[in-house]
Design an enzyme around this catalytic site. Structure first.
Site, PDB file in Angstrom:
ATOM      1  CE  LYS A 177      -1.586  -1.691   3.736  1.00  0.00           C
ATOM      2  NZ  LYS A 177      -2.260  -1.972   4.935  1.00  0.00           N
ATOM      3  CB  THR A 208      -5.893   8.245   7.872  1.00  0.00           C
ATOM      4  OG1 THR A 208      -4.689   8.771   8.879  1.00  0.00           O
ATOM      5  CG2 THR A 208      -6.111   9.307   6.804  1.00  0.00           C
ATOM      6  N   GLY A 210      -7.244   3.682  11.683  1.00  0.00           N
ATOM      7  CA  GLY A 210      -7.563   2.205  11.271  1.00  0.00           C
ATOM      8  C   GLY A 210      -8.009   1.940   9.873  1.00  0.00           C
ATOM      9  CB  CYS A 213      -7.816  -2.164  10.722  1.00  0.00           C
ATOM     10  SG  CYS A 213      -6.545  -1.573  12.026  1.00  0.00           S
TER      11      CYS A 213
HETATM   12  O1  PXL Z   1      -3.750   0.420  12.463  1.00  0.00           O
HETATM   13  C1  PXL Z   1      -3.075  -0.426  13.225  1.00  0.00           C
HETATM   14  C2  PXL Z   1      -3.774  -1.105  14.514  1.00  0.00           C
HETATM   15  C3  PXL Z   1      -4.210  -2.237  14.803  1.00  0.00           C
HETATM   16  N1  PXL Z   1      -4.649  -2.903  15.684  1.00  0.00           N
HETATM   17  C4  PXL Z   1      -4.973  -2.089  16.619  1.00  0.00           C
HETATM   18  C5  PXL Z   1      -4.501  -0.891  16.782  1.00  0.00           C
HETATM   19  C6  PXL Z   1      -3.867  -0.231  15.514  1.00  0.00           C
HETATM   20  C7  PXL Z   1      -3.352   1.155  15.326  1.00  0.00           C
HETATM   21  O2  PXL Z   1      -3.697   1.988  16.415  1.00  0.00           O
HETATM   22  O3  PXL Z   1      -4.780   0.057  17.825  1.00  0.00           O
HETATM   23  C8  PXL Z   1      -5.529  -2.482  17.935  1.00  0.00           C
END
Ligand code: PXL
Length: 266
Positions: A177, A208, A210, A213
């Site tokens: 990405k 931005t 998350g 995820c």
């Molecule tokens: O964006 C990655 C990420 C993944 N998982 C958890 C997070 C974060 C970013 O802060 O808190 C639990």
């Protein structure tokens, strides 16, 4: 096992702020109309400004959650996110291998937006050796691709080389990405044969949190819905772009996306 609704599992960390991790994944699964389930690896105390603390679960309890879900409900696709340490990476890799789940998307989460580590440094080797050979797709951002490949990415050519190097570790495909680079947001998919570019305009926004995820969760949901990989990536990127554009003004830092947006094909 055939089910009337596609069953999608996230193996990831909890974000109390609701913008990333398990919470982003479950919101994304609902947005695409699939049934979401979760295996929690760690709990973060977190908001839009920073991570206040992290507590991990034991590898045994991660395995127990996975077995509970798989033995009863079943799983059509899975995404992995924050895995915290080498022991959890190992148990997740072992469980995924023996499960035979057809679609496994690995978001190799390493560092949060504010710089806090979400994966121990010594777990990266375990990820390369054990987890990547067990996945259908791995979705690194630029810093993660550099860490996994050992190649500094300062050009389009280096990005391709990194994608090839990561592919050689064993995943079915690699999606690097380019959001951390300048210019348009260009992502590059390499399946071992061909490079495919996915381009969208860059939206300048601090909301931005998350994004990675949400992107990987959307791809897992769409693979479960039966879309071919390229189509799954295309619709997921469109969803993430729209979700950044329509993000709510929440919190004082990196705000969350808007998971209620709709894009064509949903
Ligand atoms: O964006 C990655 C990420 C993944 N998982 C958890 C997070 C974060 C970013 O802060 O808190 C639990």
């Amino acid at each position: 096992m055939e089910a009337s609704i596609q069953r999608v599992l996230t193996i990831a960390g909890s974000d109390s702020g609701g913008g990333a991790g398990i919470q982003a994944d479950l919101k994304t699964f609902s947005a695409f109309g699939v049934f979401g389930m979760s295996v929690v690896t760690a709990v973060t105390a977190q908001n839009t400004t920073r991570v206040h603390g992290v507590e991990g679960l034991s590898p045994e309890f991660v395995a127990l959650q996975f077995e509970a879900v798989l033995s009863d409900i079943g799983v059509d696709a899975v995404k992995t996110g924050m895995l915290l340490n080498a022991e959890i990476v190992r148990v997740v890799a072992d469980k995924l291998k023996e499960s035979g789940i057809p679609h496994v998307v690995c978001d190799p989460v390493m560092v949060a937006k504010g710089g806090d580590r979400l994966l121990d440094e010594d777990a990266v080797a375990m990820m390369r050796e054990k987890l990547l050979p067990a996945v259908t797709l791995v979705t690194p951002n630029i810093p993660e691709a550099e860490s996994l490949s050992g190649i500094p990415i300062d050009s389009a050519r280096a990005l391709k080389k990194a994608a090839e190097t990561i592919h050689a570790l064993g995943p079915g495909a690699v999606l690097v990405k380019g959001g951390h680079l300048k210019g348009d947001a260009v992502d590059v998919l390499f399946d071992g044969n061909e490079f495919v570019r996915f381009t969208d305009i860059r939206i300048d926004s601090i909301r931005t949190h998350g994004t990675g995820c949400t992107y990987s969760a959307a791809i897992a949901a769409n693979l479960a819905r039966g879309l071919p990989l390229r189509e799954a990536v295309r619709i997921s990127k469109a969803f993430v772009t729209a979700a950044i554009r329509e993000a709510y003004p929440l919190g004082k830092g990196h705000g969350p996306l808007n998971h209620f947006v709709r894009v064509e094909g949903m």
